[in-house]
Design an enzyme around this catalytic site. Structure first.
Site, short mmCIF file in Angstrom:
data_model
loop_
_atom_site.label_atom_id
_atom_site.label_comp_id
_atom_site.label_asym_id
_atom_site.label_seq_id
_atom_site.Cartn_x
_atom_site.Cartn_y
_atom_site.Cartn_z
CG ASN A 13 -7.05 37.83 -48.41
OD1 ASN A 13 -7.95 37.08 -48.04
ND2 ASN A 13 -5.79 37.68 -48.04
CE LYS A 15 -5.42 39.70 -44.86
NZ LYS A 15 -4.19 40.14 -44.26
CG HIS A 106 -1.96 35.58 -47.83
ND1 HIS A 106 -1.55 35.89 -46.56
CD2 HIS A 106 -2.46 36.72 -48.36
CE1 HIS A 106 -1.81 37.17 -46.32
NE2 HIS A 106 -2.36 37.70 -47.40
CD GLU A 108 -2.66 37.07 -43.17
OE1 GLU A 108 -3.74 36.57 -43.53
OE2 GLU A 108 -2.47 38.30 -43.11
CD GLU A 178 -0.46 40.09 -50.47
OE1 GLU A 178 -1.36 40.93 -50.47
OE2 GLU A 178 -0.51 39.03 -49.84
N GLY A 184 -1.08 44.53 -43.44
CA GLY A 184 -1.85 44.83 -42.24
C GLY A 184 -1.14 45.76 -41.26
CB SER A 222 -0.76 48.93 -45.93
OG SER A 222 -0.56 48.14 -44.77
C1 PEP Z 1 -3.20 40.83 -47.63
O1 PEP Z 1 -3.30 40.19 -46.60
O2 PEP Z 1 -3.22 40.24 -48.71
C2 PEP Z 1 -3.05 42.28 -47.54
C3 PEP Z 1 -2.48 42.89 -48.52
O3 PEP Z 1 -3.52 42.90 -46.38
P1 PEP Z 1 -3.56 44.49 -46.09
O4 PEP Z 1 -4.09 45.16 -47.32
O5 PEP Z 1 -4.47 44.61 -44.91
O6 PEP Z 1 -2.16 44.90 -45.78
#
Ligand code: PEP
Length: 263
Positions: A13, A15, A106, A108, A178, A184, A222
């Site tokens: 992803n 973003k 997601h 976000e 997630e 992040g 992460s």
């Molecule tokens: C995401 O935003 O879907 C995500 C998992 O980000 P990160 O791997 O940076 O934690």
């Protein structure tokens, strides 16, 4: 239960990244890594979710990759079809551009852009009716986890949309768990905690539909090369949704390799 017969998915992803030149470079580098050592589509499905602006360009650039890589939209409009909806991209427009996959829900989108369960239901309905495959994201906040509500929150997020999914459409759904506190932040759920949640999601899905046994449940938060193997070894973790590490071709490649090898 073990989901080990499910071919894992590793999806990057991107973003609101990167700029055009870096996007091209990222795709090029990833294709070169695959050329040096291919990852079989029998071992791992791979996808990347660029910005809407570069979806078609990336898809074209990826067309000659030695391993098939699908292009995923990061979101879709809650409005179907075409019409006077400034700034929106509908499921039909995505499909018409050859895009077959979309992320919905997601954290976000939920937290920053107000994607409520009602909006997510509309997005989900439109995407499925248009024939897209949906990667539906769920996950709890740290406060919800600390209050012992993580499982209940995540199952509720699945139930929010399950009512509008009919029998055959389940095969076009991938779940991405997630935990919001792990996105992040550099903090990953421990493999044991992630596995426990994935097993719980699997049980919940099976109560909703027999198709639940075949659905891929991805972990996101992460994921990096250093923790990918441990996560991939968990029986109910059928892949990863990768944010930050997917912006580095070598890291993303290693994560895909880790999932391809373990399954
Ligand atoms: C995401 O935003 O879907 C995500 C998992 O980000 P990160 O791997 O940076 O934690």
């Amino acid at each position: 239960m073990s989901g080990s017969t499910i071919i894992p998915w590793v999806v990057g992803n991107w973003k609101m990244n990167p700029m055009q030149a870096n996007t091209q470079q990222l795709v090029q580098q990833f294709k070169q890594l695959l050329q040096q050592e291919a990852i079989s589509a029998q071992d791992c499905h791979i996808g990347v979710a660029p910005t809407t602006l570069t979806l078609s360009t990336v898809q074209t650039q990826l067309a000659d990759a030695v391993t098939p890589i699908v292009t995923v939209a990061q979101d879709v409009s809650r409005i179907a079809g075409t019409g006077a909806y400034t700034g929106e991209v509908s499921a039909e427009l995505l499909k018409d551009s050859g895009i077959e996959f979309v992320l919905i829900g997601h954290s976000e989108r939920r937290e920053i852009f107000g994607d409520s369960p009602a909006i997510l239901i509309e997005k989900m309905k439109n995407a499925l009716v248009a024939g897209l495959t949906v990667i539906y994201c769920v996950g709890e906040t740290l406060a919800q986890r600390e209050a012992g509500q993580a499982e209940q929150v995540v199952l509720q997020q699945i139930c929010d949309v399950a009512a509008i999914v009919n029998g055959d459409q389940w095969q076009n759904i991938i779940i991405a768990y997630e935990p919001i506190w792990a996105i992040g932040t550099g903090k990953t759920a421990s493999p044991a905690d992630a596995q426990a949640m994935h097993a719980h999601i699997r049980e919940g899905l099976l109560q909703i539909t027999p198709a639940g046994k075949d659905l891929a449940i991805l972990y996101g938060g992460s994921v990096k090369p250093e923790n990918a193997e441990e996560l991939a070894a968990c029986p109910d973790i059928n892949g990863a949704l990768v944010g930050g590490a997917s912006l580095d071709a070598a890291s993303f490649y290693k994560i895909a390799q880790a999932f391809a090898k373990t399954k």
